[in-house]
Enzyme design. Structure first.
Site, PDB file in Angstrom:
ATOM      1  N   ARG A 293     -65.780  -9.339  61.467  1.00 40.14           N
ATOM      2  CA  ARG A 293     -65.526  -9.483  60.059  1.00 40.14           C
ATOM      3  C   ARG A 293     -65.189 -10.962  59.709  1.00 40.14           C
ATOM      4  NH1 ARG A 293     -67.003  -5.101  59.167  1.00 40.14           N
ATOM      5  NH2 ARG A 293     -66.218  -3.502  58.056  1.00 40.14           N
TER       6      ARG A 293
ATOM      7  N   HIS B 225     -74.301  -9.965  57.054  1.00 35.62           N
ATOM      8  CA  HIS B 225     -73.787  -8.676  57.368  1.00 35.62           C
ATOM      9  C   HIS B 225     -74.494  -7.662  57.685  1.00 35.62           C
ATOM     10  CE1 HIS B 225     -69.432  -6.692  56.954  1.00 35.62           C
ATOM     11  NE2 HIS B 225     -70.160  -6.031  57.912  1.00 35.62           N
TER      12      HIS B 225
ATOM     13  N   GLU C  48     -69.399 -13.054  51.277  1.00 38.29           N
ATOM     14  CA  GLU C  48     -70.725 -12.481  51.406  1.00 38.29           C
ATOM     15  C   GLU C  48     -71.496 -12.270  50.161  1.00 38.29           C
ATOM     16  OE1 GLU C  48     -69.602  -9.231  53.976  1.00 38.29           O
ATOM     17  OE2 GLU C  48     -69.081 -10.490  55.830  1.00 38.29           O
TER      18      GLU C  48
END
Length: 355
Positions: free
Chosen positions: A252, A300, A281
């Protein structure tokens, strides 16, 4: 059913905009005791809240920057959803949910831990291999017309190198298995929640962070973002890493300090980095880490495979189906809430939960 008997109330699950994979809806369709409701986001906030308030469960997006802030599960939202019984995240993470707020409201929280372990583990190991072989640097040199001397891009092999895994849960265990069996790598692991015997059974040696950082050729993060893990990898941590080591994270954002990592890479202390997760993100196009030739960047996407998405959404649908049938689902994040959740469920459905 007798004419004077009302049909049993279905367990209503609401989701916003879209589901990550059709497997969720396909699996849910096999459970008529459950009703799945799509709530469009292209309507006023009040309308979205009104629709959610009519649901027993909320299937919430796990990525914090994909979900509008008003619909993150926190105390403020839960106060507007007094009848909500359960929240399920769309992934292994639950960055958009405050577990303590759920517990205070009597709301059960589940995730889909392990459902995307293969996809994320393969991504992490792929980054290790590409970085050690200096693939991104070679690509940048070739595209710039500067590829002349192949020896200037001499790489290293993964085989036999020490891999340090921070957080050896589902993904970390699979990474350990791959590098140990396929590449004969010694594996060190730091995990605050597991003892040495458990970590040994998962294929690694339990160590504390200073030793892991000092002795690992590759450091790979596989832990959730919590108050304890926030900024775990900071300037001091990067300085403790072995000179020339590789840093990889598919965990993360906010666990690693991005400016501190950039400085460690720019100084040459860390040879290269593979980054799948970010503070924002996606990161802005002018982010300094995006423009370094010794950094692999992805958005991601480690767990965004057809197989992983199918698996995690199927697991989520089955968790909601368990709750619809009065059973406690697996992967509960806030187990302290279970007694109160059971009471609230029984009040809502007029019968006790199964034991």
């Amino acid at each position: 059913m007798p004419a004077n008997e009302a049909p049993a109330r279905r367990f209503r699950v609401g989701y916003l905009s879209h589901v990550p994979h059709p497997s969720f809806l396909e699996t849910a369709a096999q459970h008529p005791e459950m009703e799945v409701v799509r709530i469009p986001l292209d309507q006023p906030e009040a309308a979205v809240i009104e629709a959610l308030a009519a649901c027993d469960a909320y299937y919430v997006m796990a990525s914090r920057d994909e979900l509008p802030k008003p619909f993150h599960v926190n105390a403020a939202l839960l106060a507007r959803l007094p009848d909500l019984l359960m929240v399920g995240s769309t992934g292994a993470g639950y960055d958009t949910v405050d577990p303590a707020a759920c517990t205070a409201a009597g709301v059960l929280l589940v995730n889909q831990a392990g459902g995307n372990a293969e996809g994320v583990a393969e991504h992490a190991v792929g980054m290790m291999l590409a970085l050690l072989k200096r693939m991104p640097e070679a690509q940048a040199a070739m595209r710039a017309g500067q590829a002349r001397d192949r020896n200037a891009l001499m790489g290293r092999e993964l085989r036999g190198r020490t891999v340090g895994i921070v957080g050896i849960g589902n993904v970390g265990t699979r990474v350990a298995e791959i590098v140990r069996l396929a590449f004969s790598c010694p594996v060190l692991a730091c995990d605050l929640y597991l003892d040495a015997a458990t970590i040994a059974a998962r294929g690694a040696e339990k160590v504390e962070m200073p030793r892991l950082l000092a002795e690992s050729d590759v450091v790979s993060l596989h832990l959730p973002l919590t108050p304890d893990s926030r900024d775990l990898m900071n300037a001091g941590s990067f300085a403790q890493m072995r000179k020339g080591a590789i840093f990889v994270t598919t965990a993360r954002g906010n666990i690693h300090d991005e400016p501190a990592l950039h400085a460690a890479l720019a100084s040459g202390h860390i040879a290269a980095a593979g980054l799948d997760v970010w503070e924002q993100e996606p990161p802005p196009p002018d982010h300094p880490l995006l423009n370094m030739p010794n950094v692999i960047v992805t958005q991601h996407t480690a767990g965004v495979t057809h197989e992983s998405r199918s698996n995690i959404t199927r697991i989520a649908a089955l968790a909601f189906a368990d709750a619809a049938n009065g059973r406690l689902p697996p992967r509960v994040i806030n187990p302290a809430v279970v007694p109160r959740f059971a009471e609230r469920w029984a009040a809502a459905f007029g019968r006790p939960m199964a034991t």
